[in-house]
Design a protein around this motif. Structure first.
Motif, short mmCIF file in Angstrom:
data_model
loop_
_atom_site.label_atom_id
_atom_site.label_comp_id
_atom_site.label_asym_id
_atom_site.label_seq_id
_atom_site.Cartn_x
_atom_site.Cartn_y
_atom_site.Cartn_z
N ASN A 1 14.13 -13.29 10.81
CA ASN A 1 14.28 -13.19 12.19
C ASN A 1 12.83 -13.21 12.93
N LEU A 2 11.79 -12.48 12.37
CA LEU A 2 10.63 -12.10 12.96
C LEU A 2 9.84 -13.49 13.05
N LEU A 3 9.73 -14.11 12.04
CA LEU A 3 9.26 -15.70 11.89
C LEU A 3 9.69 -16.75 12.79
N ALA A 4 11.17 -16.48 13.08
CA ALA A 4 11.69 -17.55 14.05
C ALA A 4 12.08 -16.82 15.49
N ASP A 5 11.39 -15.68 15.50
CA ASP A 5 11.68 -15.08 16.86
C ASP A 5 11.20 -15.89 17.96
N PRO A 6 11.99 -15.97 19.46
CA PRO A 6 11.30 -16.87 20.39
C PRO A 6 10.09 -16.18 21.10
N ASP A 7 9.93 -14.83 20.87
CA ASP A 7 8.65 -14.30 21.25
C ASP A 7 7.44 -14.25 20.27
N CYS A 8 7.77 -13.64 19.21
CA CYS A 8 6.56 -13.31 18.40
C CYS A 8 6.68 -14.16 17.23
N GLY A 9 7.58 -15.11 17.09
CA GLY A 9 7.68 -16.14 15.82
C GLY A 9 6.63 -17.15 15.82
N GLU B 1 13.02 5.79 7.10
CA GLU B 1 12.17 5.19 7.99
C GLU B 1 11.44 4.26 7.35
N SER B 2 11.65 3.03 7.19
CA SER B 2 11.01 1.95 6.69
C SER B 2 9.95 1.45 7.62
N ILE B 3 8.96 1.08 7.24
CA ILE B 3 7.78 0.74 8.14
C ILE B 3 7.71 -1.29 8.20
N ILE B 4 7.74 -1.46 9.25
CA ILE B 4 7.47 -2.97 9.25
C ILE B 4 6.37 -3.35 10.01
N ASN B 5 5.55 -4.13 9.18
CA ASN B 5 4.21 -4.68 9.92
C ASN B 5 4.44 -6.12 9.79
N TYR B 6 3.85 -6.84 11.28
CA TYR B 6 3.91 -8.26 11.12
C TYR B 6 2.82 -8.87 12.03
N SER B 7 1.88 -9.67 11.45
CA SER B 7 0.69 -10.05 12.11
C SER B 7 0.79 -11.62 12.16
N ARG B 8 0.43 -11.96 13.61
CA ARG B 8 0.18 -13.39 13.58
C ARG B 8 -1.06 -13.49 14.80
N ASP B 9 -1.73 -14.58 14.53
CA ASP B 9 -3.02 -14.75 15.36
C ASP B 9 -3.84 -13.33 15.33
N ASN B 10 -3.97 -12.66 16.67
CA ASN B 10 -4.64 -11.44 16.60
C ASN B 10 -3.90 -10.07 16.85
N GLU B 11 -2.43 -10.62 16.73
CA GLU B 11 -1.41 -9.61 17.28
C GLU B 11 -0.76 -9.11 16.31
N THR B 12 -0.38 -7.53 16.04
CA THR B 12 0.17 -7.03 15.19
C THR B 12 1.28 -6.22 15.78
N GLU C 1 7.69 -1.84 4.13
CA GLU C 1 7.33 -0.72 3.26
C GLU C 1 8.80 0.28 3.39
N LYS C 2 8.60 1.02 2.17
CA LYS C 2 9.64 2.28 2.12
C LYS C 2 11.01 1.78 2.23
N ILE C 3 11.44 0.83 1.57
CA ILE C 3 12.67 0.07 1.69
C ILE C 3 13.51 1.01 0.95
N GLY C 4 14.82 1.36 1.52
CA GLY C 4 15.60 2.36 0.89
C GLY C 4 15.56 3.66 1.52
N GLY C 5 14.33 3.98 2.14
CA GLY C 5 14.09 5.26 2.69
C GLY C 5 14.59 5.53 4.27
#
Ligand code: ADP
Length: 402
Positions: free
Chosen positions: A68-76, A38-49, A32-36
């Protein structure tokens, strides 16, 4: 097969990754708030956000972060982005050209660009999202799903405006309609639930969210819809006026010396529920305020439901035999008061609601009409992303078989 669905708004990107054809949601998020600053990035998978705040300058950078998030070794959720076979994009305006979802090639991109004057707020970010996805998901097929596509079956008699025909011929000024993916999704679900063929149902589908539109579906195809040349026409919405006499705009210009930008702000951002109630564009706040005795909030609810009922009446007339009325989107799924008031007094026309079922139904797929009702009334939660994922999956399957 993994399918990513992307919805680029003017300053946001919503995304959902599905495993198809099982319809399983694997990950989702919102930038959210792209171009501002302080943009906010929310990412969820399983029960983790995961929630992060940092500057995202444009949609291209937003898509890079999502990849990058989708292929991240930890949270991807994938080891390699090549495991995502298809990317489906919501595109608001496909003009008269696109009657269904399209595999994206240069010609499709050129057309989306050509339609920018018809959707100046939406098509540019939609196109930016496509270009960025081509860069960050180079091995995935890219598919465009148009909000207008489902309504390309609306016949000329319903899509023409009563202005000189020349404006249609030269400038393509006509009713296009929007929210098509949602109207199509709930219409198809109704057919599945009731065991009918998708082209064997006559329906009135009411998409009541921040934006609101209502569609008459005959034999599974859209034959009229309340939004028009732009998403301003039709129902009273959160901040948009819906139908007004065009003479009001002339009055604004001639007598109040208003500029086009001021008029646009009033009709798009300051009208509808917020304009009438003076409280909020959010239906929940209006209901709360109405229950505390705020007369203007009560009046806004009444006016909103009156307009919905008026369109339902018109669409019952053009459909003749009607099998069902469907309520969907934030308000349609969660506000029993709107469903009840919009259908009040239609008993003679064959619509009888079961008050208990209606009152208890929130955001679940359920019939809310009584047994005696000739016309079935359903709440069907919309799922535009899943509809886009299904279309994209069909293209991906075909491309794998080649
Ligand atoms: P959008 O068109 O942006 O997708 P939504 O479909 O979420 O919007 O609809 C937003 C509207 O739905 C708001 O007026 C909001 O008050 C109402 N709404 C959403 N969720 C609920 C809920 N759980 N209960 C009551 N009203 C809701």
């Amino acid at each position: 097969m993994n399918i990513l669905v992307i919805n680029c708004g003017s300053s946001s990107i919503k995304f959902k990754l599905f495993r198809m054809p099982e319809n399983v949601l694997i990950a989702s998020g919102l930038v959210e708030k792209i171009g501002g600053e302080e943009s906010i990035i929310n990412y969820s998978r399983d029960n983790e956000t995961i929630r992060r705040i940092h500057k995202v300058s444009d949609h291209r950078q937003g898509l890079e972060i999502i990849a990058n998030l989708l292929a991240d070794p930890d949270c991807g959720v994938v080891k390699n982005l090549s495991e995502i076979e298809g990317v489906g994009h919501r595109v608001v305006h496909g003009g008269e050209e696109f009657t269904g979802s399209m595999l994206i090639d240069q010609k499709v991109k050129d057309k989306i660009r050509e339609f920018i004057p018809l959707a100046p707020l939406h098509n540019p970010p939609n196109l930016e999202g496509i270009l960025a996805a081509e860069k960050y998901f180079p091995e995935s097929i890219q598919v465009a799903c148009f909000d207008t596509a489902f309504h390309t079956t609306v016949p000329p008699v319903a899509h023409i405006y009563g202005i000189p025909y020349y404006f249609y011929e030269k400038y393509r000024i006509r009713r296009y309609g929007f929210h098509g993916t949602s109207h199509r999704y709930v219409a198809r679900r109704f057919a599945q639930i009731t065991g009918k063929h998708k082209y064997d149902v006559n329906l009135i589908t009411c998409h009541l969210g921040n934006g609101c539109s209502i569609t008459a579906v005959k034999n599974g195809r859209s034959i009229d819809t309340s939004m028009g040349f732009t998403p301003l026409e039709g129902l009273i919405m959160g901040t948009r006026s819906g139908d007004i006499d065009p003479g009001i705009i002339l009055y604004f210009v001639d007598n109040l010396n208003m500029k086009p930008s001021e008029i646009s702000k009033i009709l798009n951002k300051e009208s509808g529920l917020i304009g009438i109630s003076g409280v909020s564009n959010d239906f929940r706040s209006i209901v709360e305020s109405a229950s505390q005795g705020n007369k203007m909030a009560q009046f806004a609810i009444e006016s909103f439901c009156y307009r919905v009922k008026k369109y339902i009446g018109a669409y019952l007339a053009i459909l003749g035999k009607t099998d069902g009325i469907i309520f969907t989107a934030g308000i349609g799924e969660n506000q029993p008061v709107v469903r009840e008031r919009s259908l009040e007094g239609l008993e003679e026309l064959g619509v009888i609601i079961d008050r208990e079922k209606n009152n208890s139904c929130r955001a679940i797929e359920q019939e809310i009409s009584s047994r005696e009702s000739k016309i079935k009334v359903f709440v069907i939660p919309t799922n535009e992303e899943l509809a886009i994922a299904s279309d994209t999956y069909e293209f991906a399957k075909k491309s794998l078989n080649h």
